[in-house]
Write a protein that holds these residues in place. Structure first.
Motif, PDB file in Angstrom:
ATOM      1  N   HIS A  32      43.821  68.574  70.158  1.00 51.94           N
ATOM      2  CA  HIS A  32      43.368  69.675  69.301  1.00 51.94           C
ATOM      3  C   HIS A  32      43.929  69.522  67.888  1.00 51.94           C
ATOM      4  O   HIS A  32      44.097  70.512  67.170  1.00 51.94           O
ATOM      5  CB  HIS A  32      43.775  71.020  69.905  1.00 51.94           C
ATOM      6  N   SER A  33      44.209  68.286  67.516  1.00 50.85           N
ATOM      7  CA  SER A  33      44.723  67.973  66.167  1.00 50.85           C
ATOM      8  C   SER A  33      45.983  68.769  65.829  1.00 50.85           C
ATOM      9  O   SER A  33      46.199  69.145  64.681  1.00 50.85           O
ATOM     10  CB  SER A  33      43.646  68.203  65.108  1.00 50.85           C
ATOM     11  N   PHE A  34      46.792  69.045  66.851  1.00 51.25           N
ATOM     12  CA  PHE A  34      48.055  69.769  66.702  1.00 51.25           C
ATOM     13  C   PHE A  34      47.874  71.184  66.159  1.00 51.25           C
ATOM     14  O   PHE A  34      48.792  71.761  65.593  1.00 51.25           O
ATOM     15  CB  PHE A  34      49.054  68.972  65.842  1.00 51.25           C
ATOM     16  N   VAL A  35      46.678  71.761  66.350  1.00 52.55           N
ATOM     17  CA  VAL A  35      46.419  73.150  65.971  1.00 52.55           C
ATOM     18  C   VAL A  35      46.612  73.994  67.231  1.00 52.55           C
ATOM     19  O   VAL A  35      45.768  74.003  68.127  1.00 52.55           O
ATOM     20  CB  VAL A  35      45.008  73.330  65.374  1.00 52.55           C
ATOM     21  N   LYS A  36      47.736  74.688  67.269  1.00 49.53           N
ATOM     22  CA  LYS A  36      48.097  75.443  68.474  1.00 49.53           C
ATOM     23  C   LYS A  36      47.081  76.531  68.798  1.00 49.53           C
ATOM     24  O   LYS A  36      46.810  76.795  69.970  1.00 49.53           O
ATOM     25  CB  LYS A  36      49.494  76.033  68.315  1.00 49.53           C
ATOM     26  N   GLY A  37      46.512  77.159  67.787  1.00 48.91           N
ATOM     27  CA  GLY A  37      45.512  78.203  68.028  1.00 48.91           C
ATOM     28  C   GLY A  37      44.304  77.688  68.790  1.00 48.91           C
ATOM     29  O   GLY A  37      43.752  78.378  69.644  1.00 48.91           O
ATOM     30  N   ARG A  38      43.869  76.471  68.498  1.00 43.11           N
ATOM     31  CA  ARG A  38      42.730  75.877  69.219  1.00 43.11           C
ATOM     32  C   ARG A  38      43.080  75.629  70.684  1.00 43.11           C
ATOM     33  O   ARG A  38      42.266  75.887  71.573  1.00 43.11           O
ATOM     34  CB  ARG A  38      42.312  74.562  68.567  1.00 43.11           C
ATOM     35  N   LEU A  39      44.284  75.126  70.928  1.00 39.59           N
ATOM     36  CA  LEU A  39      44.724  74.894  72.304  1.00 39.59           C
ATOM     37  C   LEU A  39      44.824  76.213  73.058  1.00 39.59           C
ATOM     38  O   LEU A  39      44.361  76.340  74.192  1.00 39.59           O
ATOM     39  CB  LEU A  39      46.062  74.153  72.333  1.00 39.59           C
ATOM     40  N   ILE A  40      45.398  77.215  72.420  1.00 42.34           N
ATOM     41  CA  ILE A  40      45.525  78.531  73.050  1.00 42.34           C
ATOM     42  C   ILE A  40      44.150  79.094  73.391  1.00 42.34           C
ATOM     43  O   ILE A  40      43.929  79.605  74.496  1.00 42.34           O
ATOM     44  CB  ILE A  40      46.303  79.488  72.135  1.00 42.34           C
ATOM     45  N   ALA A  57      54.253  83.179  69.993  1.00 47.87           N
ATOM     46  CA  ALA A  57      55.303  83.378  69.001  1.00 47.87           C
ATOM     47  C   ALA A  57      55.598  82.050  68.332  1.00 47.87           C
ATOM     48  O   ALA A  57      55.713  81.018  69.008  1.00 47.87           O
ATOM     49  CB  ALA A  57      56.563  83.921  69.659  1.00 47.87           C
ATOM     50  N   ASP A  58      55.706  82.074  67.001  1.00 43.19           N
ATOM     51  CA  ASP A  58      55.998  80.843  66.266  1.00 43.19           C
ATOM     52  C   ASP A  58      56.574  81.205  64.909  1.00 43.19           C
ATOM     53  O   ASP A  58      56.364  82.310  64.417  1.00 43.19           O
ATOM     54  CB  ASP A  58      54.721  80.009  66.082  1.00 43.19           C
ATOM     55  N   ARG A  62      51.435  77.900  59.515  1.00 45.34           N
ATOM     56  CA  ARG A  62      50.170  77.245  59.859  1.00 45.34           C
ATOM     57  C   ARG A  62      49.802  77.506  61.316  1.00 45.34           C
ATOM     58  O   ARG A  62      48.634  77.668  61.647  1.00 45.34           O
ATOM     59  CB  ARG A  62      50.205  75.749  59.555  1.00 45.34           C
ATOM     60  N   HIS A  63      50.794  77.599  62.204  1.00 43.67           N
ATOM     61  CA  HIS A  63      50.513  77.894  63.610  1.00 43.67           C
ATOM     62  C   HIS A  63      50.196  79.377  63.800  1.00 43.67           C
ATOM     63  O   HIS A  63      49.335  79.738  64.606  1.00 43.67           O
ATOM     64  CB  HIS A  63      51.677  77.472  64.497  1.00 43.67           C
ATOM     65  N   VAL A  64      50.900  80.226  63.074  1.00 48.20           N
ATOM     66  CA  VAL A  64      50.630  81.664  63.127  1.00 48.20           C
ATOM     67  C   VAL A  64      49.200  81.936  62.679  1.00 48.20           C
ATOM     68  O   VAL A  64      48.442  82.630  63.356  1.00 48.20           O
ATOM     69  CB  VAL A  64      51.650  82.441  62.255  1.00 48.20           C
ATOM     70  N   GLU A  65      48.816  81.365  61.548  1.00 48.08           N
ATOM     71  CA  GLU A  65      47.461  81.565  61.027  1.00 48.08           C
ATOM     72  C   GLU A  65      46.417  80.951  61.956  1.00 48.08           C
ATOM     73  O   GLU A  65      45.329  81.505  62.122  1.00 48.08           O
ATOM     74  CB  GLU A  65      47.345  80.969  59.625  1.00 48.08           C
ATOM     75  N   GLY A  66      46.739  79.821  62.588  1.00 46.70           N
ATOM     76  CA  GLY A  66      45.798  79.172  63.496  1.00 46.70           C
ATOM     77  C   GLY A  66      45.528  79.970  64.763  1.00 46.70           C
ATOM     78  O   GLY A  66      44.465  79.852  65.364  1.00 46.70           O
ATOM     79  N   ALA A  67      46.487  80.796  65.168  1.00 47.39           N
ATOM     80  CA  ALA A  67      46.321  81.591  66.384  1.00 47.39           C
ATOM     81  C   ALA A  67      45.898  83.030  66.087  1.00 47.39           C
ATOM     82  O   ALA A  67      45.523  83.762  67.003  1.00 47.39           O
ATOM     83  CB  ALA A  67      47.621  81.601  67.196  1.00 47.39           C
ATOM     84  N   ALA A  68      45.947  83.428  64.826  1.00 48.13           N
ATOM     85  CA  ALA A  68      45.543  84.787  64.452  1.00 48.13           C
ATOM     86  C   ALA A  68      44.087  84.999  64.842  1.00 48.13           C
ATOM     87  O   ALA A  68      43.230  84.173  64.576  1.00 48.13           O
ATOM     88  CB  ALA A  68      45.724  84.998  62.952  1.00 48.13           C
ATOM     89  N   GLY A  69      43.819  86.100  65.505  1.00 50.06           N
ATOM     90  CA  GLY A  69      42.463  86.397  65.948  1.00 50.06           C
ATOM     91  C   GLY A  69      42.150  85.850  67.331  1.00 50.06           C
ATOM     92  O   GLY A  69      41.183  86.258  67.953  1.00 50.06           O
ATOM     93  N   VAL A  70      42.972  84.918  67.809  1.00 48.54           N
ATOM     94  CA  VAL A  70      42.793  84.368  69.157  1.00 48.54           C
ATOM     95  C   VAL A  70      43.523  85.252  70.156  1.00 48.54           C
ATOM     96  O   VAL A  70      43.003  85.572  71.220  1.00 48.54           O
ATOM     97  CB  VAL A  70      43.334  82.913  69.226  1.00 48.54           C
ATOM     98  N   CYS A  71      44.747  85.645  69.793  1.00 51.59           N
ATOM     99  CA  CYS A  71      45.583  86.479  70.650  1.00 51.59           C
ATOM    100  C   CYS A  71      46.613  87.160  69.761  1.00 51.59           C
ATOM    101  O   CYS A  71      46.673  86.895  68.561  1.00 51.59           O
ATOM    102  CB  CYS A  71      46.273  85.641  71.722  1.00 51.59           C
ATOM    103  N   ASP A  72      47.427  88.036  70.341  1.00 54.98           N
ATOM    104  CA  ASP A  72      48.525  88.604  69.576  1.00 54.98           C
ATOM    105  C   ASP A  72      49.488  87.487  69.211  1.00 54.98           C
ATOM    106  O   ASP A  72      49.724  86.561  69.998  1.00 54.98           O
ATOM    107  CB  ASP A  72      49.277  89.662  70.389  1.00 54.98           C
TER     108      ASP A  72
END
Length: 144
Positions: A32-40, A57-58, A62-72
């Protein structure tokens, strides 16, 4: 995974199945190109989890923004989790999974959660990005 030795060191490894731990060295995160939000997002879809049923939690923006909107998301200050951030994780988990909110209860420390993703003029999102604000008694989840 590079995370497992740390979980073992603090006695938490027993609570996580090895296949559910994803560190920087995991093939799944690499794919997932090291984008944690995509993996989540992919893991949540596979498990049929709703956004409010996951919490990430991070300390890296860049990881916070990548997961924003995916989950809390709990944006932490870094250098490990503070006592207040650990308590905030528990508060967010109880709010999302148990339906009972301990916010405002005594014994939660001298801090509050601030929703940094909510606009002041719109409806509160189902999930959001949260930050611990110190030196303020817990009164509830507060929009910034």
């Amino acid at each position: 995974s590079c995370i497992l030795p740390h979980l073992c060191a603090v006695g938490l490894a027993q609570f996580f199945a090895q296949e559910n731990v994803y560190g920087q060295d995991s093939p799944a995160l690499r794919s997932h190109s090291f984008v944690k939000g995509r993996l989540i997002a992919e893991l949540m879809a596979e498990r049929k989890w709703r956004p409010e049923e996951a919490l990430f939690a991070d300390d890296a923006m860049r990881h916070v923004e990548g997961a924003a909107g995916v989950c809390d998301v709990l944006e932490v200050a870094g250098h490990g989790l503070s006592d207040s951030e650990l308590e905030a994780l528990e508060v967010l988990c109880r709010r999302g999974r148990c339906g009972a909110s301990p916010l405002g209860a005594s014994g939660w420390g001298n801090w509050r959660l601030v929703n940094v993703s909510a606009s002041t003029d719109g409806p509160r999102p189902v999930v959001g990005v949260w930050r611990v604000a110190g030196r303020v008694p817990v009164q509830g989840l507060t929009k910034l």
